[in-house]
Design an enzyme around this catalytic site. Structure first.
Site, short mmCIF file in Angstrom:
data_model
loop_
_atom_site.label_atom_id
_atom_site.label_comp_id
_atom_site.label_asym_id
_atom_site.label_seq_id
_atom_site.Cartn_x
_atom_site.Cartn_y
_atom_site.Cartn_z
N ALA A 119 31.74 59.43 -4.49
CA ALA A 119 30.55 58.83 -3.87
C ALA A 119 30.02 59.72 -2.74
CB ALA A 119 30.89 57.44 -3.34
N VAL A 176 30.44 63.04 -2.41
CA VAL A 176 29.89 64.29 -2.97
C VAL A 176 28.50 64.03 -3.57
CG1 VAL A 176 30.20 66.02 -4.80
CG2 VAL A 176 32.14 65.36 -3.35
N ARG A 177 28.41 62.98 -4.36
CA ARG A 177 27.13 62.75 -5.06
C ARG A 177 26.04 62.27 -4.11
NH1 ARG A 177 29.01 61.05 -11.17
NH2 ARG A 177 29.84 63.11 -11.61
N THR A 186 44.90 59.42 10.37
CA THR A 186 43.74 60.28 10.08
C THR A 186 42.66 60.11 11.15
OG1 THR A 186 44.18 59.92 7.74
CG2 THR A 186 42.00 60.77 8.29
N ASP A 218 47.50 49.79 3.01
CA ASP A 218 48.06 48.84 3.97
C ASP A 218 47.09 47.77 4.48
OD1 ASP A 218 50.50 50.06 3.82
OD2 ASP A 218 50.23 51.29 5.61
N ARG A 270 59.85 37.37 -11.81
CA ARG A 270 59.93 35.91 -11.91
C ARG A 270 60.55 35.48 -13.24
NH1 ARG A 270 57.89 31.49 -9.79
NH2 ARG A 270 56.66 32.34 -8.10
N GLY A 326 54.60 48.66 3.56
CA GLY A 326 53.96 48.23 4.81
C GLY A 326 54.94 48.37 5.96
N GLU A 372 58.15 31.78 -2.46
CA GLU A 372 58.60 30.72 -1.56
C GLU A 372 58.34 31.11 -0.10
OE1 GLU A 372 60.08 30.92 -4.56
OE2 GLU A 372 59.51 28.82 -4.88
O1 F6P Z 1 50.50 53.94 4.83
C1 F6P Z 1 50.72 53.80 3.47
C2 F6P Z 1 52.20 53.72 3.16
O2 F6P Z 1 52.34 53.58 1.76
C3 F6P Z 1 52.98 52.62 3.88
O3 F6P Z 1 52.83 51.34 3.31
C4 F6P Z 1 54.39 53.14 3.78
O4 F6P Z 1 55.19 52.61 4.79
C5 F6P Z 1 54.18 54.64 3.94
O5 F6P Z 1 52.84 54.92 3.56
C6 F6P Z 1 55.12 55.50 3.16
O6 F6P Z 1 54.86 56.84 3.44
P1 F6P Z 1 55.44 58.09 2.63
O7 F6P Z 1 54.70 58.17 1.33
O8 F6P Z 1 55.14 59.25 3.49
O9 F6P Z 1 56.88 57.81 2.43
#
Ligand code: F6P
Length: 324
Positions: free
Chosen positions: A22, A24-25, A105, A128, A155, A171, A188
């Site tokens: 998106a 680039v174009r 970043t 994330d 499951r 995360g 749960e």
């Molecule tokens: O920020 C994205 C993420 O996938 C996180 O959820 C995770 O903790 C981390 O990067 C893992 O980083 P790497 O790929 O450097 O192990």
């Protein structure tokens, strides 16, 4: 502005390619030259730049990963590294940048703008979903769907064997993937870094589930939960349960970062790619393009990296209500 650069940086996310396409174009449509910077800040320092055209980004909207590659650069955290990066951009006469990535970043982008003044507009590219300034980040929806497919499969086997499963999702500092997957997967309990869930609460949930006649249970654990990762949590729960019962752990890991982006992620990436280029052309300098309530919003990098998105507290309660 005549020539812009685009790069992806930090952990990759599904939809980054749609974002690059998106950018680039849109740039070419607006008669701006566009250069791809490979490996994020690392490639900016090493001079890994290449001019892109409309065909360079053909047939990538559906592909996971990033054709521009990604990296986390230690060198860019030092002023000397940033100076090298600036010199390379100057050499290529780049006068604006689109940065696709997450918190790290944008921390780099803000510093870089303060020191060298090259206008930069960011796009939220991370699974994330933990960036202030946008309802959703590019890649989050796909990651949740990937995790959900795994939960559905687990499951089946959990049910066949009357087992309790602790499923660990990505995360380090963010529980969004865990929370959404737990809701959609009928878990749960969700254990997330944003709210405290004690081991006693986990045990109480499991015991009450058993009393209600549930033979199997699913607990989703974010890798960054304060009680630890899923392996640590299961050990603590085993010790605290009144009677032993069969339990297993499944860790999804980087599977969550790959795969074809969902429609939602492709659309988000496309809208934000247009917004990022148009933002740069209209004079935006150090901010991220996001979507809040279906409207494009530009949020200063300073806010994106320092402010916390409102955590949806009600969702925790909802999981408990819906899993009775
Ligand atoms: O920020 C994205 C993420 O996938 C996180 O959820 C995770 O903790 C981390 O990067 C893992 O980083 P790497 O790929 O450097 O192990």
């Amino acid at each position: 502005m005549k020539r812009i650069g685009v790069f992806t940086s930090g952990g990759d996310s599904p939809g980054m390619n749609a974002a690059v396409r998106a950018v680039v174009r849109t740039a070419i449509y607006r008669e701006i030259e566009v250069w791809g910077i490979y490996y994020g800040y690392k490639g900016m320092i090493n001079g890994q730049l290449e001019r892109l055209n409309s065909r360079s980004v053909g047939n990538i909207i559906q592909r996971g990963g990033t054709i521009l590659k990604s990296a986390r650069s230690k060198e860019f955290m030092e002023k000397a590294g940033r100076k090298k990066a600036f010199e390379n951009l100057k050499k290529h006469e780049i006068d604006g940048i689109v940065a696709i990535g997450g918190n790290g970043t944008f921390t780099g982008a803000q510093l870089f703008f303060e020191e060298f003044g090259i206008p930069t507009v960011g796009m939220p590219g991370t699974i994330d979903n933990d960036l202030y300034g946008t309802d959703f980040t590019i890649g989050y929806d796909t990651a949740v769907n990937t995790a959900l497919q795994a939960v559905d499969k687990i499951r089946d086997t959990a049910d066949s064997h009357d087992r309790i499963f602790f499923i660990e999702l990505m995360g380090r500092d963010s529980g969004y993937i865990t929370m959404y997957t737990a809701i959609a997967g009928g878990a749960e309990l969700a254990m997330v870094p944003e709210t405290k869930t004690s081991i006693a609460e986990v045990v109480e949930t499991l015991v009450s589930s058993q009393k209600k006649g549930k033979a199997s249970s699913i607990i989703i654990v974010a890798e960054g939960d304060e009680e630890g990762n899923a392996l640590e949590v299961i050990e603590k729960v085993k010790k605290a349960m009144p009677a032993p019962c069969p339990m297993r752990v499944a860790i999804l890991g980087h599977i969550q970062r790959g795969g074809a982006p969902s429609a939602a992620d492709r659309i988000l990436a496309s809208r934000l790619g247009v917004a990022a280029v148009d933002g740069l052309l209209s004079g935006k300098q150090s901010c991220m393009a996001g979507i809040i309530n279906n409207q494009i919003v530009y949020t200063p990098f300073a806010d994106c990296i320092s402010k916390q998105k409102n955590w949806p507290e009600d969702l925790n309660n909802m999981i408990q209500v819906l899993s009775i």
